[in-house]
Design a protein around this motif. Structure first.
Motif, PDB file in Angstrom:
ATOM      1  N   GLY A 291       1.162  -1.713  -0.512  1.00  0.00           N
ATOM      2  CA  GLY A 291      -0.222   0.014   0.444  1.00  0.00           C
ATOM      3  C   GLY A 291       0.747   1.381   0.067  1.00  0.00           C
ATOM      4  N   PHE A 292       0.304   2.115  -0.216  1.00  0.00           N
ATOM      5  CA  PHE A 292       1.283   3.559  -0.461  1.00  0.00           C
ATOM      6  C   PHE A 292       0.167   4.718  -0.546  1.00  0.00           C
ATOM      7  CE2 PHE A 292       4.217   6.797  -2.507  1.00  0.00           C
ATOM      8  CZ  PHE A 292       5.183   6.311  -1.735  1.00  0.00           C
ATOM      9  N   ALA A 293       0.902   5.563   0.110  1.00  0.00           N
ATOM     10  CA  ALA A 293      -0.231   7.057  -0.402  1.00  0.00           C
ATOM     11  C   ALA A 293       0.467   8.235   0.085  1.00  0.00           C
ATOM     12  CB  ALA A 293      -0.908   7.160   1.385  1.00  0.00           C
ATOM     13  N   MET A 294      -0.041   8.918  -0.312  1.00  0.00           N
ATOM     14  CA  MET A 294       0.632  10.866  -0.303  1.00  0.00           C
ATOM     15  C   MET A 294      -0.495  11.880   0.162  1.00  0.00           C
ATOM     16  SD  MET A 294       3.806  11.279  -4.052  1.00  0.00           S
ATOM     17  CE  MET A 294       4.966  10.282  -3.695  1.00  0.00           C
ATOM     18  N   GLY A 295      -0.338  12.615   1.069  1.00  0.00           N
ATOM     19  CA  GLY A 295      -1.159  14.015   1.769  1.00  0.00           C
ATOM     20  C   GLY A 295       0.079  15.400   1.467  1.00  0.00           C
ATOM     21  N   MET A 296      -0.547  16.279   1.684  1.00  0.00           N
ATOM     22  CA  MET A 296      -0.355  17.526   1.861  1.00  0.00           C
ATOM     23  C   MET A 296      -1.418  17.882   3.157  1.00  0.00           C
ATOM     24  SD  MET A 296       0.515  20.287  -0.334  1.00  0.00           S
ATOM     25  CE  MET A 296      -1.059  21.542  -0.195  1.00  0.00           C
ATOM     26  N   ASP A 297      -0.630  18.683   4.044  1.00  0.00           N
ATOM     27  CA  ASP A 297      -1.354  18.459   5.363  1.00  0.00           C
ATOM     28  C   ASP A 297      -1.223  20.619   4.862  1.00  0.00           C
ATOM     29  OD1 ASP A 297       0.548  20.116   6.316  1.00  0.00           O
ATOM     30  OD2 ASP A 297       1.478  18.590   7.815  1.00  0.00           O
ATOM     31  N   ALA A 298      -2.525  21.676   5.603  1.00  0.00           N
ATOM     32  CA  ALA A 298      -2.542  22.741   5.632  1.00  0.00           C
ATOM     33  C   ALA A 298      -1.638  23.442   5.579  1.00  0.00           C
ATOM     34  CB  ALA A 298      -3.817  23.214   6.332  1.00  0.00           C
ATOM     35  N   GLY A 299      -0.096  22.889   6.129  1.00  0.00           N
ATOM     36  CA  GLY A 299       0.803  23.861   7.031  1.00  0.00           C
ATOM     37  C   GLY A 299       2.273  23.459   4.842  1.00  0.00           C
ATOM     38  N   ARG A 300       1.640  22.545   4.122  1.00  0.00           N
ATOM     39  CA  ARG A 300       1.903  21.947   3.184  1.00  0.00           C
ATOM     40  C   ARG A 300       2.922  20.989   2.759  1.00  0.00           C
ATOM     41  NH1 ARG A 300       1.728  25.223  -1.146  1.00  0.00           N
ATOM     42  NH2 ARG A 300       4.010  25.460  -1.948  1.00  0.00           N
ATOM     43  N   THR A 301       3.581  20.758   3.710  1.00  0.00           N
ATOM     44  CA  THR A 301       3.794  19.312   4.331  1.00  0.00           C
ATOM     45  C   THR A 301       3.095  18.345   3.653  1.00  0.00           C
ATOM     46  OG1 THR A 301       5.345  20.615   6.849  1.00  0.00           O
ATOM     47  CG2 THR A 301       5.233  17.790   6.567  1.00  0.00           C
ATOM     48  N   LEU A 302       4.698  17.581   3.200  1.00  0.00           N
ATOM     49  CA  LEU A 302       4.172  16.459   2.233  1.00  0.00           C
ATOM     50  C   LEU A 302       3.912  15.107   2.999  1.00  0.00           C
ATOM     51  CD1 LEU A 302       2.653  14.826  -0.510  1.00  0.00           C
ATOM     52  CD2 LEU A 302       4.756  14.906  -1.076  1.00  0.00           C
ATOM     53  N   HIS A 303       3.292  14.604   3.097  1.00  0.00           N
ATOM     54  CA  HIS A 303       3.630  13.167   4.113  1.00  0.00           C
ATOM     55  C   HIS A 303       3.211  12.123   3.649  1.00  0.00           C
ATOM     56  CE1 HIS A 303       3.462  15.537   8.178  1.00  0.00           C
ATOM     57  NE2 HIS A 303       1.725  16.196   7.153  1.00  0.00           N
ATOM     58  N   VAL A 304       4.088  10.598   2.958  1.00  0.00           N
ATOM     59  CA  VAL A 304       4.523   9.619   2.899  1.00  0.00           C
ATOM     60  C   VAL A 304       4.206   8.530   3.564  1.00  0.00           C
ATOM     61  CG1 VAL A 304       5.414   8.585   1.081  1.00  0.00           C
ATOM     62  CG2 VAL A 304       5.263  10.916   0.831  1.00  0.00           C
ATOM     63  N   VAL A 305       3.175   8.055   3.190  1.00  0.00           N
ATOM     64  CA  VAL A 305       3.256   6.663   3.970  1.00  0.00           C
ATOM     65  C   VAL A 305       3.462   5.034   2.582  1.00  0.00           C
ATOM     66  CG1 VAL A 305       1.919   4.928   4.778  1.00  0.00           C
ATOM     67  CG2 VAL A 305       1.562   7.829   4.882  1.00  0.00           C
ATOM     68  N   ALA A 306       4.486   4.945   3.293  1.00  0.00           N
ATOM     69  CA  ALA A 306       4.379   3.074   2.517  1.00  0.00           C
ATOM     70  C   ALA A 306       4.436   1.744   3.125  1.00  0.00           C
ATOM     71  CB  ALA A 306       6.925   2.639   2.240  1.00  0.00           C
ATOM     72  N   HIS A 307       3.097   1.390   3.377  1.00  0.00           N
ATOM     73  CA  HIS A 307       2.500   0.252   3.711  1.00  0.00           C
ATOM     74  C   HIS A 307       3.408  -0.692   3.351  1.00  0.00           C
ATOM     75  CE1 HIS A 307      -0.340  -1.747   6.287  1.00  0.00           C
ATOM     76  NE2 HIS A 307      -0.277  -2.563   5.655  1.00  0.00           N
ATOM     77  N   TYR A 308       3.512  -2.012   4.833  1.00  0.00           N
ATOM     78  CA  TYR A 308       4.380  -3.260   4.226  1.00  0.00           C
ATOM     79  C   TYR A 308       3.818  -4.334   5.166  1.00  0.00           C
ATOM     80  CZ  TYR A 308       8.167  -1.080   2.671  1.00  0.00           C
ATOM     81  OH  TYR A 308       9.458  -0.359   2.375  1.00  0.00           O
ATOM     82  N   GLU A 309       3.891  -5.417   4.731  1.00  0.00           N
ATOM     83  CA  GLU A 309       2.696  -6.780   5.168  1.00  0.00           C
ATOM     84  C   GLU A 309       2.999  -6.875   7.141  1.00  0.00           C
ATOM     85  OE1 GLU A 309       3.830 -10.144   2.755  1.00  0.00           O
ATOM     86  OE2 GLU A 309       2.357  -9.370   0.885  1.00  0.00           O
ATOM     87  N   ASP A 310       4.513  -6.355   7.665  1.00  0.00           N
ATOM     88  CA  ASP A 310       4.033  -6.889   8.494  1.00  0.00           C
ATOM     89  C   ASP A 310       5.291  -5.481   9.019  1.00  0.00           C
ATOM     90  OD1 ASP A 310       7.147  -7.367   8.423  1.00  0.00           O
ATOM     91  OD2 ASP A 310       6.199  -9.649   8.265  1.00  0.00           O
ATOM     92  N   ASP A 311       5.601  -5.673  10.799  1.00  0.00           N
ATOM     93  CA  ASP A 311       6.604  -4.330  11.278  1.00  0.00           C
ATOM     94  C   ASP A 311       7.687  -4.784  11.678  1.00  0.00           C
ATOM     95  OD1 ASP A 311       3.784  -4.497  11.950  1.00  0.00           O
ATOM     96  OD2 ASP A 311       5.148  -3.659  14.374  1.00  0.00           O
ATOM     97  N   ASP A 312       8.087  -6.468  11.045  1.00  0.00           N
ATOM     98  CA  ASP A 312       9.817  -6.028  10.683  1.00  0.00           C
ATOM     99  C   ASP A 312      10.242  -5.418   9.380  1.00  0.00           C
ATOM    100  OD1 ASP A 312      10.062  -7.386  13.103  1.00  0.00           O
ATOM    101  OD2 ASP A 312       9.535  -9.333  11.600  1.00  0.00           O
ATOM    102  N   ARG A 313       9.815  -5.399   8.018  1.00  0.00           N
ATOM    103  CA  ARG A 313      10.178  -5.317   6.756  1.00  0.00           C
ATOM    104  C   ARG A 313       9.946  -3.537   6.932  1.00  0.00           C
ATOM    105  NH1 ARG A 313       6.631  -9.605   2.843  1.00  0.00           N
ATOM    106  NH2 ARG A 313       7.092 -10.919   3.309  1.00  0.00           N
ATOM    107  N   ALA A 314       8.899  -3.504   6.987  1.00  0.00           N
ATOM    108  CA  ALA A 314       8.769  -1.376   7.291  1.00  0.00           C
ATOM    109  C   ALA A 314      10.521  -1.359   8.428  1.00  0.00           C
ATOM    110  CB  ALA A 314       7.785  -1.388   8.466  1.00  0.00           C
ATOM    111  N   ARG A 315      11.140  -1.680   9.618  1.00  0.00           N
ATOM    112  CA  ARG A 315      11.277  -0.653  10.342  1.00  0.00           C
ATOM    113  C   ARG A 315      13.102  -1.019   9.547  1.00  0.00           C
ATOM    114  NH1 ARG A 315       9.343  -3.280  14.832  1.00  0.00           N
ATOM    115  NH2 ARG A 315      10.941  -5.551  14.253  1.00  0.00           N
ATOM    116  N   GLU A 316      13.175  -2.898   8.721  1.00  0.00           N
ATOM    117  CA  GLU A 316      14.169  -2.993   7.674  1.00  0.00           C
ATOM    118  C   GLU A 316      14.500  -1.918   6.288  1.00  0.00           C
ATOM    119  OE1 GLU A 316      13.923  -7.547   7.004  1.00  0.00           O
ATOM    120  OE2 GLU A 316      13.891  -7.748   8.449  1.00  0.00           O
TER     121      GLU A 316
END
Length: 380
Positions: A291-316
């Motif tokens: 999964g993947f997402a990008m979103g801009m907040d009202a302060g113009r910061t862009l937030h990127v979220v990369a989603h994995y199947e489990d916590d270990d893969r995210a940390r690695e």
């Protein structure tokens, strides 16, 4: 053998002797009270969860389960950001002035209605000028818009607008149901209108408007919006990823591994794909995305979220994704993302890698500068 109905030896304890047997009516009342309390608890939890949702999370509960890519715009925040208070029935010039400001501030890059905002308000009575939010979902079966008009919207008025515009009313004649237009009608109404308005479903009970370029997908999306079919928010990881974006003004979200097809280096030329493979190897490789997402907040910061199947893969993958996001950008005309954005924060939270990017310029494009591929940091 002792009779099991006889009184036990030594008699009943005094307190038992004095305790009357509950009557059936008393038991039924007790059960009803317990059922009522349980119902109130369930309702309270449901209301709490609903109140705790962001507008993006709420919107995703109305999009079809098969959605692969979803675009969201919080029009309430957009109008607030550009200082536009247009009232309940703004004229076309005021609407188009608002959307022009929103475009210049990159507040509406993923909207499916932004270019037609003036015509929508003038002909249909809904659109970016008054809507709370808009969600546009795309799937292999079709595409649909779900829009929440302001609280207190009179859906009989919206139905009257559709009737005057030439749409065929649904069976029964009420405001609910799917209104049939067709491409010829929409094209004749205004040149800014898109084919996604050929079929419009009004849902007064839910306070929603649904539209699509096919009748079947308008109807199936309306079924989800009414709560009668499974929404995309039930897909693994989707609601959590949306929650990571917080109160985003606009966002793009990819479900499952569709980002690997739509946004990553798979869309680049062969030479650029080879260059990207070298960059990925240099950071030690990456795990597939779920999964993947990008979103801009009202302060113009862009937030990127990369989603994995489990916590270990995210940390690695945290370090690798952070390095890729500020590294070279093959397939995008050279340069680096870091030329235009500063990586202000990177972290792994559960099965997600979160990257916060701050544009180096106070103006210009933030989300629209990155939401189209190819992107090596979204590669799988």
């Amino acid at each position: 053998m002792a009779d099991i109905l006889t009184r036990p030896r030594g008699g009943y304890p005094p307190d038992v002797q004095r305790r009357p047997r509950p009557r059936r009516r008393t038991l039924l009342v007790g059960l009803l009270v317990l059922a009522l309390v349980a119902g109130l608890v369930v309702t309270g939890v449901w209301l709490w969860r609903r109140a705790d949702r962001t507008p993006l999370q709420e919107a995703l509960t109305h999009a079809p389960q098969d959605a692969r890519r979803v675009a969201f715009t919080d029009w309430t925040q957009v109008r607030r950001s550009v200082g536009a208070d247009l009232g309940e029935d703004p004229d076309r010039d005021a609407v188009e002035a608002m959307t022009a400001k929103a475009y210049d501030a990159d507040l509406s890059p993923v909207s499916s209605t932004e270019e037609a905002a003036g015509a929508l308000q003038e002909i249909y009575g809904f659109g970016p000028a008054t809507a709370q939010w808009e969600l546009y979902s795309q799937s292999p079966k079709g595409a649909a818009m779900v829009l929440r008009p302001p609280e207190g919207t009179d859906f009989d008025v919206l139905a009257g607008n559709l009737r005057r515009a030439g749409y065929d009313a649904p069976a029964g004649g009420g405001p609910g149901g799917t209104w049939d237009g067709g491409i010829d009608l929409v094209a004749s109404l205004d040149p800014t209108l898109t084919p996604a308005l050929q079929y419009v479903a009004l849902l007064p009970d839910q306070g929603l408007v649904v539209s699509s370029d096919t009748r079947s997908y308008a109807a199936s999306t309306a079924k989800v919006a009414r709560g009668d079919a499974t929404p995309v928010s039930d897909v693994a990881g989707v609601e959590d990823v949306a929650g990571r974006l917080g109160g985003t003004v606009n966002a793009m979200l990819w479900t499952g591994d569709f980002v690997c097809e739509d946004l990553s280096m798979a869309t680049a030329a062969e030479e650029e794909q080879q260059q990207a493979e070298g960059l990925v190897d240099d950071v030690g490789g990456v795990s597939p995305l779920a999964g993947f997402a990008m979103g801009m907040d009202a302060g113009r910061t862009l937030h990127v979220v990369a989603h994995y199947e489990d916590d270990d893969r995210a940390r690695e993958d945290l370090r690798a994704r952070a390095e890729l996001v500020v590294g070279e950008t093959p397939g995008r005309g050279g340069g680096r993302v870091a030329d235009d954005y500063e990586l202000t924060r990177s972290r792994a939270v559960g099965p997600d890698v979160l990257l916060d990017l701050r544009p180096r310029s106070d103006d210009g494009f933030v989300l629209s500068g990155l939401y189209e591929g190819p992107l090596v940091f979204a590669t799988c």
